[in-house]
Design a protein around this motif. Structure first.
Motif, short mmCIF file in Angstrom:
data_model
loop_
_atom_site.label_atom_id
_atom_site.label_comp_id
_atom_site.label_asym_id
_atom_site.label_seq_id
_atom_site.Cartn_x
_atom_site.Cartn_y
_atom_site.Cartn_z
N ASP A 70 39.97 37.77 48.66
CA ASP A 70 38.98 38.01 47.62
C ASP A 70 39.65 38.48 46.34
O ASP A 70 40.76 39.02 46.35
N ILE A 71 38.96 38.27 45.22
CA ILE A 71 39.41 38.76 43.91
C ILE A 71 38.27 39.59 43.34
O ILE A 71 37.14 39.12 43.23
N SER A 72 38.57 40.81 42.97
CA SER A 72 37.53 41.76 42.58
C SER A 72 36.91 41.46 41.21
O SER A 72 35.77 41.82 40.96
N TYR A 78 34.01 32.55 42.44
CA TYR A 78 35.15 32.51 43.35
C TYR A 78 34.80 33.28 44.63
O TYR A 78 34.18 34.34 44.58
N THR A 79 35.19 32.70 45.78
CA THR A 79 35.07 33.35 47.07
C THR A 79 36.37 33.17 47.83
O THR A 79 37.27 32.44 47.40
N SER A 80 36.47 33.82 48.98
CA SER A 80 37.69 33.69 49.78
C SER A 80 37.86 32.27 50.33
O SER A 80 38.95 31.92 50.77
N ASP A 81 36.79 31.46 50.31
CA ASP A 81 36.88 30.08 50.77
C ASP A 81 37.36 29.12 49.68
O ASP A 81 37.55 27.93 49.95
N SER A 82 37.54 29.64 48.47
CA SER A 82 38.03 28.80 47.38
C SER A 82 39.50 28.47 47.59
O SER A 82 40.19 29.06 48.43
N THR A 83 39.99 27.51 46.82
CA THR A 83 41.38 27.06 46.98
C THR A 83 42.34 27.99 46.23
O THR A 83 41.93 28.80 45.40
N PHE A 84 43.63 27.83 46.56
CA PHE A 84 44.66 28.59 45.84
C PHE A 84 44.66 28.22 44.36
O PHE A 84 44.93 29.08 43.51
N LEU A 85 44.37 26.96 44.06
CA LEU A 85 44.33 26.54 42.66
C LEU A 85 43.26 27.30 41.89
O LEU A 85 43.51 27.77 40.77
N ARG A 86 42.08 27.44 42.49
CA ARG A 86 41.01 28.18 41.81
C ARG A 86 41.37 29.66 41.68
O ARG A 86 41.05 30.30 40.67
N ILE A 89 43.59 29.93 38.75
CA ILE A 89 42.82 29.77 37.52
C ILE A 89 42.12 31.08 37.17
O ILE A 89 42.07 31.49 35.99
N VAL A 90 41.58 31.76 38.19
CA VAL A 90 40.96 33.07 37.96
C VAL A 90 41.99 34.04 37.39
O VAL A 90 41.70 34.80 36.45
N GLY A 91 43.21 34.02 37.93
CA GLY A 91 44.26 34.89 37.42
C GLY A 91 44.61 34.58 35.98
O GLY A 91 44.82 35.50 35.16
N VAL A 92 44.69 33.29 35.62
CA VAL A 92 44.98 32.90 34.24
C VAL A 92 43.89 33.38 33.31
O VAL A 92 44.16 33.93 32.22
N LEU A 93 42.63 33.20 33.70
CA LEU A 93 41.51 33.63 32.85
C LEU A 93 41.50 35.15 32.68
O LEU A 93 41.22 35.65 31.58
N ASN A 94 41.81 35.88 33.74
CA ASN A 94 41.88 37.34 33.62
C ASN A 94 43.02 37.77 32.70
O ASN A 94 42.89 38.74 31.95
#
Length: 396
Positions: A70-72, A78-86, A89-94
Protein backbone atom coordinates in the motif's frame (compact mmCIF):
# COMPACT_ATOMS: atom_id res chain seq x y z
CA UNK A 1 76.74 18.35 -66.81
CA UNK A 2 76.18 18.84 -63.10
CA UNK A 3 72.78 17.98 -61.70
CA UNK A 4 71.07 21.00 -60.22
CA UNK A 5 68.46 20.70 -57.47
CA UNK A 6 65.51 22.84 -58.21
CA UNK A 7 63.84 24.21 -55.10
CA UNK A 8 60.50 25.86 -55.44
CA UNK A 9 60.56 29.34 -54.04
CA UNK A 10 57.59 30.33 -51.75
CA UNK A 11 56.37 26.72 -51.22
CA UNK A 12 57.31 25.42 -47.71
CA UNK A 13 57.97 21.75 -47.16
CA UNK A 14 54.90 19.65 -46.42
CA UNK A 15 54.40 19.39 -42.62
CA UNK A 16 53.25 16.26 -40.83
CA UNK A 17 49.49 15.89 -40.40
CA UNK A 18 49.97 15.45 -36.64
CA UNK A 19 50.99 19.11 -36.45
CA UNK A 20 47.73 20.21 -38.05
CA UNK A 21 45.48 21.46 -35.18
CA UNK A 22 42.27 20.33 -36.90
CA UNK A 23 43.56 16.82 -37.65
CA UNK A 24 45.07 16.45 -34.19
CA UNK A 25 41.83 17.60 -32.52
CA UNK A 26 39.81 15.13 -34.62
CA UNK A 27 42.14 12.23 -33.78
CA UNK A 28 42.06 12.97 -30.05
CA UNK A 29 38.26 13.21 -30.05
CA UNK A 30 37.91 9.92 -31.92
CA UNK A 31 40.27 8.19 -29.49
CA UNK A 32 38.27 9.56 -26.55
CA UNK A 33 34.98 8.39 -28.09
CA UNK A 34 36.39 4.91 -28.73
CA UNK A 35 37.67 4.65 -25.16
CA UNK A 36 34.30 5.79 -23.83
CA UNK A 37 32.40 3.26 -25.97
CA UNK A 38 34.81 0.50 -24.95
CA UNK A 39 34.36 1.37 -21.27
CA UNK A 40 30.56 1.34 -21.52
CA UNK A 41 30.64 -1.95 -23.45
CA UNK A 42 32.88 -3.51 -20.79
CA UNK A 43 30.57 -2.39 -17.97
CA UNK A 44 27.43 -3.64 -19.74
CA UNK A 45 29.02 -6.95 -20.75
CA UNK A 46 30.38 -7.52 -17.24
CA UNK A 47 26.99 -6.68 -15.69
CA UNK A 48 25.09 -9.05 -18.01
CA UNK A 49 27.58 -11.85 -17.30
CA UNK A 50 27.28 -11.39 -13.53
CA UNK A 51 23.49 -11.37 -13.73
CA UNK A 52 23.57 -14.58 -15.81
CA UNK A 53 25.78 -16.31 -13.25
CA UNK A 54 23.43 -15.23 -10.45
CA UNK A 55 20.36 -16.43 -12.41
CA UNK A 56 18.78 -12.95 -12.21
CA UNK A 57 16.49 -12.08 -15.10
CA UNK A 58 16.75 -8.64 -16.69
CA UNK A 59 14.25 -6.37 -18.38
CA UNK A 60 11.26 -4.27 -17.38
CA UNK A 61 8.61 -6.99 -17.54
CA UNK A 62 8.35 -6.86 -13.74
CA UNK A 63 6.53 -3.50 -14.05
CA UNK A 64 3.39 -5.40 -15.09
CA UNK A 65 3.43 -7.50 -11.92
CA UNK A 66 1.25 -6.96 -8.83
CA UNK A 67 2.84 -4.51 -6.40
CA UNK A 68 1.42 -6.04 -3.23
CA UNK A 69 2.05 -3.03 -0.98
CA UNK A 70 0.00 0.00 0.00
CA UNK A 71 0.93 3.66 -0.45
CA UNK A 72 -0.39 6.06 2.16
CA UNK A 73 -0.47 9.20 0.00
CA UNK A 74 -1.52 9.04 -3.65
CA UNK A 75 -2.80 11.59 -6.16
CA UNK A 76 -4.32 8.85 -8.34
CA UNK A 77 -6.28 5.72 -7.52
CA UNK A 78 -3.98 3.02 -6.18
CA UNK A 79 -4.38 -0.26 -4.25
CA UNK A 80 -2.06 -3.10 -3.34
CA UNK A 81 -3.42 -4.97 -6.40
CA UNK A 82 -2.06 -2.28 -8.74
CA UNK A 83 1.07 -2.89 -10.80
CA UNK A 84 4.62 -1.86 -9.97
CA UNK A 85 4.40 0.62 -12.85
CA UNK A 86 1.43 2.38 -11.26
CA UNK A 87 3.22 2.40 -7.92
CA UNK A 88 6.22 4.13 -9.49
CA UNK A 89 3.89 6.63 -11.20
CA UNK A 90 2.43 7.43 -7.78
CA UNK A 91 5.97 7.99 -6.50
CA UNK A 92 6.79 10.32 -9.40
CA UNK A 93 3.62 12.35 -8.83
CA UNK A 94 4.36 12.64 -5.11
CA UNK A 95 7.89 13.81 -5.91
CA UNK A 96 6.55 16.44 -8.32
CA UNK A 97 3.93 17.53 -5.79
CA UNK A 98 6.41 18.21 -2.99
CA UNK A 99 8.99 19.68 -5.40
CA UNK A 100 6.61 22.17 -7.04
CA UNK A 101 5.03 23.21 -3.74
CA UNK A 102 8.46 23.46 -2.12
CA UNK A 103 9.83 25.63 -4.93
CA UNK A 104 6.89 28.04 -4.59
CA UNK A 105 7.14 28.34 -0.80
CA UNK A 106 10.96 28.49 -0.78
CA UNK A 107 10.94 31.26 -3.38
CA UNK A 108 8.45 33.37 -1.43
CA UNK A 109 10.24 32.88 1.91
CA UNK A 110 13.67 33.35 0.33
CA UNK A 111 12.73 36.63 -1.33
CA UNK A 112 11.21 38.01 1.88
CA UNK A 113 14.20 36.99 3.99
CA UNK A 114 16.68 38.22 1.37
CA UNK A 115 15.03 41.64 1.31
CA UNK A 116 14.83 41.59 5.11
CA UNK A 117 18.60 41.05 5.26
CA UNK A 118 18.97 44.52 3.71
CA UNK A 119 16.30 46.20 5.86
CA UNK A 120 17.06 49.40 7.73
CA UNK A 121 15.26 47.94 10.73
CA UNK A 122 17.93 46.44 13.02
CA UNK A 123 15.66 43.77 14.52
CA UNK A 124 14.33 42.51 11.16
CA UNK A 125 17.84 42.46 9.70
CA UNK A 126 19.25 40.44 12.62
CA UNK A 127 16.35 37.97 12.67
CA UNK A 128 16.81 37.28 8.96
CA UNK A 129 20.57 36.90 9.44
CA UNK A 130 20.11 34.37 12.25
CA UNK A 131 17.59 32.43 10.16
CA UNK A 132 19.98 32.21 7.20
CA UNK A 133 22.99 31.21 9.29
CA UNK A 134 21.07 28.55 11.20
CA UNK A 135 19.42 26.80 8.27
CA UNK A 136 22.44 27.02 5.97
CA UNK A 137 24.69 25.24 8.46
CA UNK A 138 22.63 22.19 9.42
CA UNK A 139 21.91 19.11 7.26
CA UNK A 140 18.53 19.02 5.49
CA UNK A 141 17.76 15.61 7.02
CA UNK A 142 18.01 17.15 10.48
CA UNK A 143 15.55 19.87 9.44
CA UNK A 144 13.12 17.21 8.19
CA UNK A 145 13.34 15.25 11.45
CA UNK A 146 12.89 18.47 13.44
CA UNK A 147 9.59 19.25 11.73
CA UNK A 148 8.40 15.63 11.87
CA UNK A 149 9.48 14.64 15.39
CA UNK A 150 9.82 18.01 17.09
CA UNK A 151 6.84 19.95 15.75
CA UNK A 152 4.10 17.92 14.06
CA UNK A 153 4.45 14.91 16.37
CA UNK A 154 3.67 17.21 19.33
CA UNK A 155 0.32 18.34 17.92
CA UNK A 156 -2.79 17.29 19.85
CA UNK A 157 -4.68 14.07 19.22
CA UNK A 158 -7.86 13.93 17.16
CA UNK A 159 -10.19 14.70 20.06
CA UNK A 160 -8.26 17.86 20.90
CA UNK A 161 -7.78 18.96 17.28
CA UNK A 162 -6.94 22.60 16.74
CA UNK A 163 -9.85 24.30 14.98
CA UNK A 164 -8.75 26.69 12.26
CA UNK A 165 -10.72 29.07 10.00
CA UNK A 166 -12.81 27.71 7.10
CA UNK A 167 -13.75 24.55 9.05
CA UNK A 168 -10.17 23.25 9.03
CA UNK A 169 -8.50 21.14 11.71
CA UNK A 170 -4.89 20.43 12.66
CA UNK A 171 -3.79 17.44 14.72
CA UNK A 172 -1.13 14.76 14.91
CA UNK A 173 -2.65 13.02 11.89
CA UNK A 174 -2.23 16.01 9.63
CA UNK A 175 -4.10 19.02 8.32
CA UNK A 176 -7.79 18.55 7.46
CA UNK A 177 -9.43 21.09 5.16
CA UNK A 178 -12.58 21.35 3.01
CA UNK A 179 -12.49 19.47 -0.28
CA UNK A 180 -14.31 20.21 -3.52
CA UNK A 181 -16.42 17.28 -4.76
CA UNK A 182 -17.41 17.46 -8.41
CA UNK A 183 -20.94 16.24 -9.09
CA UNK A 184 -20.51 16.53 -12.85
CA UNK A 185 -17.92 17.41 -15.42
CA UNK A 186 -15.48 20.11 -14.40
CA UNK A 187 -14.26 20.60 -17.97
CA UNK A 188 -16.08 23.91 -18.33
CA UNK A 189 -14.52 25.26 -15.14
CA UNK A 190 -11.07 24.10 -16.29
CA UNK A 191 -11.67 25.81 -19.62
CA UNK A 192 -12.54 29.00 -17.77
CA UNK A 193 -9.27 28.79 -15.85
CA UNK A 194 -7.28 28.32 -19.06
CA UNK A 195 -9.07 31.28 -20.68
CA UNK A 196 -8.36 33.40 -17.59
CA UNK A 197 -4.65 32.54 -17.74
CA UNK A 198 -4.46 33.33 -21.45
CA UNK A 199 -6.24 36.65 -20.99
CA UNK A 200 -3.91 37.51 -18.10
CA UNK A 201 -0.91 36.80 -20.30
CA UNK A 202 -2.37 39.00 -23.06
CA UNK A 203 -3.12 41.85 -20.63
CA UNK A 204 0.43 41.68 -19.25
CA UNK A 205 1.95 41.88 -22.73
CA UNK A 206 -0.27 44.80 -23.77
CA UNK A 207 0.40 46.64 -20.50
CA UNK A 208 4.16 46.20 -20.97
CA UNK A 209 3.99 47.49 -24.55
CA UNK A 210 1.91 50.47 -23.40
CA UNK A 211 4.35 51.29 -20.60
CA UNK A 212 7.33 51.12 -22.95
CA UNK A 213 5.57 53.42 -25.43
CA UNK A 214 3.92 55.96 -23.10
CA UNK A 215 5.41 55.38 -19.65
CA UNK A 216 1.94 54.84 -18.17
CA UNK A 217 1.60 51.86 -15.82
CA UNK A 218 -1.36 49.50 -15.65
CA UNK A 219 -2.61 47.47 -12.61
CA UNK A 220 -1.63 44.16 -14.17
CA UNK A 221 -1.61 42.16 -10.92
CA UNK A 222 -5.15 43.08 -9.88
CA UNK A 223 -6.58 42.62 -13.37
CA UNK A 224 -4.83 39.26 -13.74
CA UNK A 225 -6.17 38.06 -10.38
CA UNK A 226 -9.67 39.15 -11.37
CA UNK A 227 -9.42 37.21 -14.65
CA UNK A 228 -7.87 34.07 -13.13
CA UNK A 229 -10.49 33.94 -10.36
CA UNK A 230 -13.44 35.44 -12.20
CA UNK A 231 -13.38 33.32 -15.38
CA UNK A 232 -13.52 29.91 -13.60
CA UNK A 233 -16.17 31.30 -11.23
CA UNK A 234 -18.26 32.48 -14.18
CA UNK A 235 -17.87 29.10 -15.87
CA UNK A 236 -18.85 27.39 -12.62
CA UNK A 237 -22.08 29.41 -12.44
CA UNK A 238 -22.90 28.87 -16.11
CA UNK A 239 -22.35 25.11 -15.73
CA UNK A 240 -24.99 24.97 -13.01
CA UNK A 241 -22.55 24.80 -10.06
CA UNK A 242 -21.47 21.17 -10.64
CA UNK A 243 -19.57 20.91 -7.34
CA UNK A 244 -20.13 20.86 -3.61
CA UNK A 245 -17.80 21.43 -0.68
CA UNK A 246 -17.15 18.50 1.64
CA UNK A 247 -16.25 19.80 5.10
CA UNK A 248 -14.33 17.68 7.61
CA UNK A 249 -16.48 16.52 10.49
CA UNK A 250 -15.04 15.97 13.95
CA UNK A 251 -15.99 12.62 15.49
CA UNK A 252 -15.13 10.82 18.68
CA UNK A 253 -12.01 9.08 17.43
CA UNK A 254 -11.43 10.43 13.93
CA UNK A 255 -12.19 13.15 11.45
CA UNK A 256 -14.33 12.26 8.45
CA UNK A 257 -14.80 14.05 5.16
CA UNK A 258 -12.75 16.79 3.60
CA UNK A 259 -9.16 16.43 2.44
CA UNK A 260 -6.26 15.31 4.59
CA UNK A 261 -2.70 16.61 4.15
CA UNK A 262 -0.62 13.99 5.93
CA UNK A 263 2.14 14.94 8.40
CA UNK A 264 4.84 13.25 6.29
CA UNK A 265 4.10 15.58 3.38
CA UNK A 266 3.84 18.62 5.65
CA UNK A 267 7.16 17.83 7.35
CA UNK A 268 9.01 17.32 4.08
CA UNK A 269 7.43 20.41 2.48
CA UNK A 270 8.19 22.70 5.42
CA UNK A 271 11.73 21.36 5.83
CA UNK A 272 12.69 21.68 2.17
CA UNK A 273 11.04 25.10 1.90
CA UNK A 274 12.73 26.63 4.95
CA UNK A 275 16.09 24.97 4.23
CA UNK A 276 16.25 26.01 0.56
CA UNK A 277 14.88 29.49 1.36
CA UNK A 278 18.02 30.23 3.39
CA UNK A 279 20.17 29.79 0.27
CA UNK A 280 17.70 31.66 -1.93
CA UNK A 281 17.75 34.56 0.54
CA UNK A 282 21.51 34.99 0.07
CA UNK A 283 21.10 34.82 -3.71
CA UNK A 284 18.42 37.52 -3.56
CA UNK A 285 20.55 39.69 -1.28
CA UNK A 286 23.54 39.38 -3.61
CA UNK A 287 21.38 40.18 -6.63
CA UNK A 288 19.99 43.35 -5.04
CA UNK A 289 23.46 44.45 -3.95
CA UNK A 290 24.64 43.86 -7.53
CA UNK A 291 22.37 46.63 -8.83
CA UNK A 292 24.26 49.95 -8.98
CA UNK A 293 23.50 52.30 -6.10
CA UNK A 294 22.70 55.00 -8.62
CA UNK A 295 19.44 53.19 -9.42
CA UNK A 296 18.28 53.66 -5.82
CA UNK A 297 19.23 57.32 -5.94
CA UNK A 298 17.42 57.69 -9.26
CA UNK A 299 14.05 56.36 -8.09
CA UNK A 300 14.39 58.39 -4.86
CA UNK A 301 14.93 61.51 -6.96
CA UNK A 302 11.76 60.71 -8.91
CA UNK A 303 9.78 60.61 -5.67
CA UNK A 304 9.20 56.85 -5.50
CA UNK A 305 8.96 55.36 -2.03
CA UNK A 306 11.44 52.54 -1.20
CA UNK A 307 8.92 49.62 -1.45
CA UNK A 308 7.68 50.74 -4.86
CA UNK A 309 11.16 51.61 -6.08
CA UNK A 310 12.43 48.20 -4.98
CA UNK A 311 9.59 46.45 -6.83
CA UNK A 312 9.68 48.50 -10.03
CA UNK A 313 13.35 49.44 -10.39
CA UNK A 314 15.75 47.33 -8.33
CA UNK A 315 14.30 43.81 -8.38
CA UNK A 316 13.68 43.69 -12.18
CA UNK A 317 17.37 44.48 -12.68
CA UNK A 318 18.48 42.12 -9.91
CA UNK A 319 16.62 39.18 -11.49
CA UNK A 320 19.25 38.79 -14.19
CA UNK A 321 21.74 38.10 -11.37
CA UNK A 322 19.35 36.03 -9.25
CA UNK A 323 17.89 33.59 -11.79
CA UNK A 324 20.98 31.55 -12.82
CA UNK A 325 21.98 30.46 -9.26
CA UNK A 326 18.30 30.16 -8.36
CA UNK A 327 18.03 27.30 -10.86
CA UNK A 328 20.61 25.29 -8.92
CA UNK A 329 18.61 25.69 -5.70
CA UNK A 330 15.45 24.44 -7.41
CA UNK A 331 17.33 21.38 -8.63
CA UNK A 332 18.76 20.78 -5.16
CA UNK A 333 15.30 20.98 -3.60
CA UNK A 334 13.93 18.41 -6.06
CA UNK A 335 16.79 16.01 -5.39
CA UNK A 336 16.59 16.54 -1.62
CA UNK A 337 13.00 15.27 -1.76
CA UNK A 338 14.52 11.76 -1.70
CA UNK A 339 15.18 12.36 2.02
CA UNK A 340 11.44 11.89 2.53
CA UNK A 341 12.19 8.17 2.84
CA UNK A 342 13.44 8.91 6.37
CA UNK A 343 9.94 9.84 7.56
CA UNK A 344 7.94 7.47 5.36
CA UNK A 345 6.80 9.89 2.66
CA UNK A 346 6.10 7.79 -0.47
CA UNK A 347 8.08 9.73 -3.07
CA UNK A 348 9.84 8.06 -6.00
CA UNK A 349 12.93 6.92 -4.09
CA UNK A 350 10.86 5.37 -1.29
CA UNK A 351 8.45 3.57 -3.64
CA UNK A 352 11.31 2.51 -5.89
CA UNK A 353 13.21 1.10 -2.91
CA UNK A 354 10.22 -1.03 -1.94
CA UNK A 355 9.88 -2.19 -5.54
CA UNK A 356 13.57 -3.07 -5.67
CA UNK A 357 13.35 -5.12 -2.46
CA UNK A 358 10.37 -7.10 -3.72
CA UNK A 359 11.59 -7.76 -7.27
CA UNK A 360 15.37 -7.74 -7.00
CA UNK A 361 15.55 -5.71 -10.23
CA UNK A 362 18.12 -3.29 -8.87
CA UNK A 363 19.62 -2.19 -12.19
CA UNK A 364 16.26 -1.50 -13.79
CA UNK A 365 14.98 0.45 -10.77
CA UNK A 366 18.16 2.54 -10.61
CA UNK A 367 17.84 3.26 -14.35
CA UNK A 368 14.27 4.46 -13.73
CA UNK A 369 15.56 6.71 -10.93
CA UNK A 370 18.18 8.19 -13.23
CA UNK A 371 15.77 8.79 -16.10
CA UNK A 372 13.08 10.42 -13.93
CA UNK A 373 15.36 12.72 -11.95
CA UNK A 374 17.35 13.62 -15.05
CA UNK A 375 14.14 14.47 -16.91
CA UNK A 376 12.85 16.63 -14.05
CA UNK A 377 16.18 18.44 -13.77
CA UNK A 378 16.45 19.08 -17.52
CA UNK A 379 12.86 20.33 -17.67
CA UNK A 380 13.49 22.67 -14.72
CA UNK A 381 16.71 23.97 -16.27
CA UNK A 382 15.05 24.51 -19.65
CA UNK A 383 12.21 26.50 -18.09
CA UNK A 384 14.57 28.63 -16.00
CA UNK A 385 16.81 29.29 -19.01
CA UNK A 386 13.77 30.42 -20.97
CA UNK A 387 12.67 32.61 -18.07
CA UNK A 388 16.17 34.05 -17.74
CA UNK A 389 16.15 34.92 -21.44
CA UNK A 390 12.79 36.68 -21.09
CA UNK A 391 13.97 38.68 -18.08
CA UNK A 392 17.32 39.70 -19.59
CA UNK A 393 17.80 43.40 -20.26
CA UNK A 394 17.37 44.24 -23.93
CA UNK A 395 18.74 47.21 -25.79
CA UNK A 396 16.15 49.50 -27.29
Amino acid sequence: MATQDIVSVGQPAKASLLYDPKVRSFVFQMVLVLLLVAGIWWIVDNTIENLRRSNISTGFAFLRGRAGFDISDSLIEYTSDSTFLRALIVGVLNTLKVAIAGIIFATIIGFLVGIGRLSNNWLIRKICTVYVEVFRNIPPLLVILFWYQGVLALLPQVRQSLELPFSSFLNVRGFYLPAIVWNGSGLMVLSGLVIGLLLSWYVARRAYARQMATGQSFPVIWVSLALIIGMPLLAYLLAGMPATVDYPQKGGFNLTGGANVKPEFLSLLLALSFYTAAFIAEIVRAGILGVPKGQTEAYSALGLRPPKGLRLVVIPQALRIIIPPLTSQYLNLTKNSTLGVAIGYPELYSVGGTTLNQTGQSIEVVVIFMIVYLSISLATSAFMNWFNTKMALKER
